[in-house]
Design a protein around this motif. Structure first.
Motif, short mmCIF file in Angstrom:
data_model
loop_
_atom_site.label_atom_id
_atom_site.label_comp_id
_atom_site.label_asym_id
_atom_site.label_seq_id
_atom_site.Cartn_x
_atom_site.Cartn_y
_atom_site.Cartn_z
N ALA A 54 0.84 -1.21 0.00
CA ALA A 54 0.00 0.00 0.00
C ALA A 54 0.87 1.25 0.00
N ALA A 55 1.96 1.24 0.78
CA ALA A 55 2.85 2.40 0.84
C ALA A 55 3.60 2.59 -0.48
N LEU A 56 4.03 1.49 -1.11
CA LEU A 56 4.72 1.59 -2.39
C LEU A 56 3.80 2.14 -3.47
N GLU A 57 2.56 1.66 -3.49
CA GLU A 57 1.62 2.13 -4.50
C GLU A 57 1.25 3.59 -4.29
N ALA A 58 1.32 4.03 -3.04
CA ALA A 58 1.07 5.45 -2.74
C ALA A 58 2.32 6.30 -2.93
N ARG A 59 3.44 5.64 -3.29
CA ARG A 59 4.73 6.31 -3.50
C ARG A 59 5.18 7.09 -2.27
N SER A 60 4.96 6.50 -1.09
CA SER A 60 5.27 7.19 0.15
C SER A 60 6.48 6.61 0.88
N VAL A 61 7.17 5.65 0.26
CA VAL A 61 8.34 5.05 0.89
C VAL A 61 9.60 5.81 0.46
N ALA A 62 10.31 6.36 1.43
CA ALA A 62 11.51 7.13 1.12
C ALA A 62 12.50 6.28 0.35
N GLY A 63 12.96 6.80 -0.79
CA GLY A 63 13.92 6.09 -1.62
C GLY A 63 13.30 5.17 -2.65
N LEU A 64 11.98 4.97 -2.56
CA LEU A 64 11.29 4.08 -3.50
C LEU A 64 10.02 4.73 -4.05
N GLY A 65 10.03 6.05 -4.13
CA GLY A 65 8.82 6.76 -4.52
C GLY A 65 8.70 7.09 -5.99
N ALA B 73 8.39 6.06 9.39
CA ALA B 73 9.63 6.68 8.93
C ALA B 73 10.81 5.71 9.00
N PRO B 74 11.87 5.99 8.25
CA PRO B 74 13.09 5.18 8.33
C PRO B 74 13.69 5.17 9.72
N LEU B 75 14.36 4.06 10.07
CA LEU B 75 15.05 3.94 11.34
C LEU B 75 16.56 3.90 11.09
N ALA B 76 17.30 4.27 12.10
CA ALA B 76 18.76 4.23 12.01
C ALA B 76 19.23 2.77 11.94
#
Length: 232
Positions: free
Chosen positions: A91-102, A226-229
């Motif tokens: 769902a996040a990928l299709e919404a283009r909301s993943v940092a680095g994979l948008g 959000a991304p984690l360290a």
């Protein structure tokens, strides 16, 4: 990703045969729930833990409950269903909301590649990007999530496949989705599976990218955050 059915609270009696869990509902009934997690679930399957189950009325399913969450009773949760990350991430990928994979316009799941393998997601445009997803639930130190929680020959194979993809001129991403709300850092559990850790180092040296994402979890649903360290 919202859970299709409202979750109900329960107390874990025991987990056994990896995929079964006996549970006590608040009304006093004992039920057996399906546990969709082949890992060790270290620290997450202790008798007496508060958990959340998803009921179903599907006549095709023998078990009428599925174990979805561990409630740490401090406003933090862990998602134990290993099928959830791919559904939430899609769902996040299709919404283009993943940092680095948008930047990708097409998201395909479970595409055959390599030697009898399937990539979790194949992203298209620009170029091809292969994304392998792992669910992270282990935490042995406060705030630190680790993978894997048991020896994973399959995971080691996937890292090798991703390295080969890079050698073929494509982008490859190893994505760890941390299904815990009490962690803000990620690392490899090198002591649990040294072979996997070595394969990870080789994959990174070959050019495989690394993404670690957190999650927002409640009895209502699980959503990519959000991304984690990463310490890996």
């Amino acid at each position: 990703m919202k859970f299709p059915s409202p979750l109900v609270p329960a107390t874990l009696i025991r987990r056994y045969k990896r995929f079964l869990a006996d549970c006590l509902l608040e009304d006093g009934r004992e039920v057996t729930a399906h546990c969709a997690n082949p890992g060790s679930m270290m620290g997450l399957a202790e008798p007496g833990m508060k958990i959340w189950l998803e009921p179903n009325d599907d006549p095709k399913k023998k078990l009428k409950f599925g174990w979805r969450l561990v409630d740490h009773e401090n406003e933090h949760f862990t998602g134990v269903d290993t099928s959830v990350p791919n559904r939430a991430l899609r769902a996040a990928l299709e919404a283009r909301s993943v940092a680095g994979l948008g930047e990708y316009h097409t998201v395909r799941a479970e595409v055959k590649y390599g030697e009898n393998s399937r990539i979790d997601f194949l992203l298209e445009g620009p170029g091809l990007t292969y994304v392998e997803v792992k669910s992270v639930t282990l935490s042995r130190q406060p705030g630190l999530a680790e993978f894997p929680d048991s020896v994973t020959a399959r995971g080691t194979k996937h890292l090798g496949e991703l390295a080969k993809v890079v050698g073929q001129g494509h982008r490859a991403v190893m994505l760890y989705l941390v299904q815990r709300t009490d962690c803000d850092r990620f690392d490899l559990a090198r002591d649990i599976d040294p072979t996997y850790a070595a394969a990870f180092v080789d994959a990174r040296a070959a050019g495989v990218d690394l993404i670690v994402l957190g999650t927002q979890i409640s009895p209502d649903g699980i959503h990519v955050a959000a991304p984690l360290a990463s310490l890996a």
